[in-house]
Design an enzyme around this catalytic site. Structure first.
Site, PDB file in Angstrom:
ATOM      1  N   MET A  15      97.234 -26.320  29.975  1.00 31.19           N
ATOM      2  CA  MET A  15      97.987 -27.547  29.175  1.00 31.19           C
ATOM      3  C   MET A  15      99.631 -27.331  29.320  1.00 31.19           C
ATOM      4  SD  MET A  15      97.215 -29.732  27.099  1.00 31.19           S
ATOM      5  CE  MET A  15      95.362 -29.604  26.159  1.00 31.19           C
ATOM      6  N   PHE A  33      96.971  10.145  11.803  1.00 31.74           N
ATOM      7  CA  PHE A  33      96.424  10.269  13.331  1.00 31.74           C
ATOM      8  C   PHE A  33      95.240   8.849  13.354  1.00 31.74           C
ATOM      9  CE2 PHE A  33      92.790  10.005  16.379  1.00 31.74           C
ATOM     10  CZ  PHE A  33      93.903   9.404  18.151  1.00 31.74           C
ATOM     11  N   GLN A  34      95.176   8.035  13.162  1.00 40.61           N
ATOM     12  CA  GLN A  34      95.068   6.501  13.361  1.00 40.61           C
ATOM     13  C   GLN A  34      95.016   5.551  12.420  1.00 40.61           C
ATOM     14  OE1 GLN A  34      91.386   6.465  15.761  1.00 40.61           O
ATOM     15  NE2 GLN A  34      92.053   5.608  17.174  1.00 40.61           N
ATOM     16  N   GLU A  78      86.976  -4.610  20.450  1.00 47.50           N
ATOM     17  CA  GLU A  78      87.045  -5.060  19.186  1.00 47.50           C
ATOM     18  C   GLU A  78      86.790  -6.546  18.649  1.00 47.50           C
ATOM     19  OE1 GLU A  78      88.195   0.007  18.466  1.00 47.50           O
ATOM     20  OE2 GLU A  78      88.944  -2.541  19.371  1.00 47.50           O
ATOM     21  N   LYS A 137      87.152   7.447   4.678  1.00 48.48           N
ATOM     22  CA  LYS A 137      86.544   7.605   5.446  1.00 48.48           C
ATOM     23  C   LYS A 137      85.489   8.904   4.579  1.00 48.48           C
ATOM     24  CE  LYS A 137      84.991  11.117   9.317  1.00 48.48           C
ATOM     25  NZ  LYS A 137      85.794  11.861  10.492  1.00 48.48           N
TER      26      LYS A 137
END
Length: 552
Positions: free
Chosen positions: A466, A113-114, A51, A163
Site C-alpha cells: 500500500m 524490576f518490571q 502478548e 502482586k
C-alpha cells in the site's frame, strides 16, 4: 467464603461465563497462573508467542463470537506488549478486558524490576482502567470492567492488580454480572421528524458501520432497506451485514470503495448514517461529503455527532432501538429510478497486468468458491486487506475481521487464532501480505500447538504494497524503504513451526494448494507470489472527492 485475590479473578470470570482467556505468564502474575491451574477444568487458557498476539486473539475471539475477549499478562514489558492490541480494540469498539499484574504495592514507584504504570500508559486507549492495590476493591473492579466494556459504545477496559493483592485473602461473595446502563433515550418527536424526512426524500442512501453489528440490528436494517426501497453502502467494519448478492448493496464506501457507493453519496438528497462515525477514510473531504444531501446520524456515542461531518438531524441511541421505533412510521416506498441509476455504476475496476499469472481478485474469488458462507475471513492491513474487503463474498455479520481504525499490521494471525478457538466448527481463512505477516508470524507456533486449522494466504509481492502504491502515484516513484526483497521462504518457515506450507505462482497452483489445505487438520500457509505493481482501485486521494477518484 475466603478467597485469595487470584481466586477472586477466576471466580469473577466464571460469574461472567468466561471460559476462554489468552495470555502469557510472568513473575508478577505467578499467583494468578497458580490459581488458573486449579480452575483449568472451567477456564481454558491459550498461551501465545507474544502478548500482542494474545491481545489480538482476545480481540478476534470477541469480534467473531460477540462475547467479551479476555487477556492476561504480567507486569512491565508483558503489559506494554498488550498496548497495540488494546488500542486496536479501542478504535474498533471491541469489548475486551485486559487483566495485568504489577509488582507489589510496596514496590510501586521505586523503578522496581518490571514495574510499569500500565494504567497511565493505557488511559487514552481504554474506556476505563483500574489500579487495584487493595484486595477489598478487586471483585468490584473486575465486575465493573465487564460492565463498562459492554455498555454503550463497547471497548476495552484494563485492570492492573498488584502482586500482593493476588496473594492476599478476603471474603468473597458470588455476584451476578452488573446490569448495563440503559441505552440513551430519545423522544417520539425525534422519531417522527426522522420518519417524515425519510418518507419525503427522493434519492436516499443508507450508510452504515460497525454500530449495526454491535447492536445486532441487521434485521431492522434489512427491513428499512426493503420497506423504503433504499440502496445501502457500508464501512469496512460492517462488511457482511447485508448480503453481497443483495441488489441494493452498493458495496464498500470511501477511499477504496466502489464507484456506485461513492457516486450515490455524492448525488443523494438524503444520507442516513447508522452506527458509523464518518472517518477520514470515508469522508475524505468532510466539507464536500454528500454535498446535495441532508444527513441523518444515528449513533450510540454522543461525541460522534457532528465530530467529523456537520449533520442536519441526529438521534443519540442504540441503532437497534432507534430502528425498531422508526420502522412502524416508515411508509412503503419505491425509488425505482434512483436505485437503477446508482446500481448502474457498479463495475469492477481492473488493472491491466500483462503476463500476470496470479491476480489478487482471482485468488480471493477462488477461495470463496471453495468455501461455504459460514467461513470467517480475517485480514492484516494493507493492499490485501482492501482486496479482501472488495472481493470476498460477504454474507454474514461477525465473519469479516479486520483492524479498521488503527490499521494494525500484524493483527491478523492473532485474531484468526482467537476466531478459530471461538468458532471451532467454522473455517477460518487469514489473508495477509508479506509485510504484515513478518510482524507476527511467530504466532505460527501457537496455531500449531493447538492444532488450529487456519489457512493463511500470504500475498507476497516483496514490497510494502500500500505504501509502495502511494509512492508510485504521489511521490514520483521514490520507493524509500518499501522494496523489501526479503528472502524468507514461507514454506520452510511453516514447516519449521510444524505447519504445512505451499508456494504458488499461478491460479491453478493456488486452487490445487487450497484444496489440499482444506483437508489438512492443522495450520497451513499458502504463499502466493503476486506482482508488486498490482493496485487497489478505485482510489480517492486524501482530501479528495468522487471527482478525484483514480480508476486506472
Amino acid at each position: 467464603m475466603k478467597r485469595t485475590g487470584s481466586q477472586i479473578v477466576m471466580e469473577v470470570l466464571l460469574e461472567h461465563n468466561v471460559d476462554t482467556v489468552f495470555g502469557y505468564p510472568g513473575g508478577a502474575a505467578l499467583n494468578v497462573y497458580d490459581a488458573l491451574y486449579d480452575y483449568s477444568d472451567k477456564i481454558h487458557h491459550y498461551i501465545t508467542a507474544h502478548e500482542q498476539g494474545a491481545a489480538h486473539a482476545a480481540d478476534g475471539y470477541a469480534r467473531s463470537t460477540g462475547k467479551t475477549g479476555v487477556v492476561f499478562s504480567t507486569s512491565g514489558p508483558g503489559a506494554t506488549n498488550l498496548v497495540t492490541g488494546i488500542a486496536t480494540a479501542y478504535m474498533d469498539s471491541i469489548p475486551m478486558v485486559a487483566i495485568t499484574c504489577n509488582v507489589s504495592d510496596n514496590m510501586i514507584g521505586r523503578d522496581s524490576f518490571q514495574e510499569i504504570s500500565i494504567t497511565g500508559v493505557t488511559l487514552p486507549i481504554t474506556k476505563h482502567n483500574y489500579f487495584v492495590n487493595k484486595i477489598e476493591n478487586l471483585a468490584d473492579a473486575l465486575r465493573n470492567a465487564f460492565r463498562i466494556a459492554n455498555e454503550g459504545r463497547k471497548g476495552p477496559v484494563l485492570v492492573d492488580i498488584t502482586k500482593d493483592v493476588t496473594a492476599a485473602t478476603t471474603d468473597y461473595t458470588p455476584h451476578k454480572p452488573l446490569p448495563l446502563e440503559p441505552h440513551p433515550k430519545f423522544t417520539e418527536a425525534q422519531i417522527d421528524q426522522i420518519a417524515k424526512i425519510i418518507n419525503e426524500c427522493k434519492r436516499p442512501v443508507i450508510y452504515f458501520g460497525g454500530g449495526i453489528e454491535a447492536s445486532n440490528a441487521r434485521e431492522e436494517l434489512y427491513e428499512l432497506i426493503q420497506k423504503a426501497d433504499i440502496p445501502a453502502t457500508y464501512t469496512m467494519m460492517a462488511a457482511g451485514v447485508i448480503d453481497c448478492d443483495d441488489p441494493k448493496n452498493l458495496g464498500l464506501i470511501g477511499m477504496h470503495g466502489t464507484i456506485a457507493a461513492n457516486k450515490a453519496i455524492d448525488q443523494a438528497d438524503l444520507v442516513i448514517a447508522l452506527g458509523t462515525r464518518f472517518s477520514d477514510r470515508v469522508a475524505l473531504n468532510p466539507k464536500r461529503f454528500a454535498p446535495k444531501a441532508a444527513i441523518i446520524q444515528i449513533d450510540i456515542d454522543a461525541s460522534e455527532i457532528n465530530k467529523n461531518v456537520l449533520i442536519n438531524y441526529s438521534i443519540v441511541g442504540d441503532t437497534k432501538d432507534v430502528l425498531q421505533a422508526l420502522l412502524p412510521k416508515i411508509e412503503e416506498r419505491k425509488h425505482t429510478d434512483w436505485v437503477e441509476q446508482v446500481t448502474a455504476y457498479q463495475k469492477t475496476v481492473r488493472v491491466p497486468m500483462e503476463g500476470a499469472k496470479l491476480r489478487p481478485k482471482e485468488l480471493i474469488e477462488a477461495t470463496c468458491d471453495l468455501t461455504d458462507k459460514d467461513t470467517i475471513y480475517v485480514t492484516d492491513v494493507g493492499q490485501h486487506q482492501m482486496w479482501a474487503a472488495q472481493y470476498v463474498r460477504h454474507h454474514k455479520t461477525h465473519h469479516f475481521l479486520t483492524s479498521g481504525g488503527l490499521g494494525t499490521m500484524g493483527f491478523g494471525y492473532g485474531a484468526a487464532i482467537g476466531a478459530q478457538i471461538g468458532n471451532p466448527d467454522k473455517r477460518v481463512i487469514h489473508f495477509t501480505g508479506d509485510g504484515s505477516f513478518h510482524m507476527n508470524m511467530n504466532e505460527g507456533c501457537t496455531a500449531v500447538s493447538y492444532n488450529l486449522p487456519i489457512i493463511t494466504i500470504i500475498m507476497d509481492n516483496k514490497v510494502l504494497g500500500m505504501v509502495y502504491q502511494w509512492q508510485t502515484v504521489f511521490y514520483n516513484k521514490h520507493y524509500s524503504q518499501t522494496v523489501l526483497n526479503r528472502k524468507t521462504d514461507f514454506v520452510k518457515v511453516a514447516e519449521g513451526f510444524g505447519a504445512t506450507g505451499f508456494a504458488c505462482n499461478t491460479l491453478d497452483e493456488f486452487k490445487e494448494a487450497f484444496q489440499k489445505a482444506l483437508k489438512i487438520n492443522g495450520p497451513v500457509w499458502i504463499e502466493c507470489n503476486i506482482d508488486k505493481e498490482e493496485r487497489v482501485l478505485p482510489m480517492i486521494p486524501n482530501g479528495g472527492t468522487i471527482d478525484d477518484m483514480i480508476t486506472d
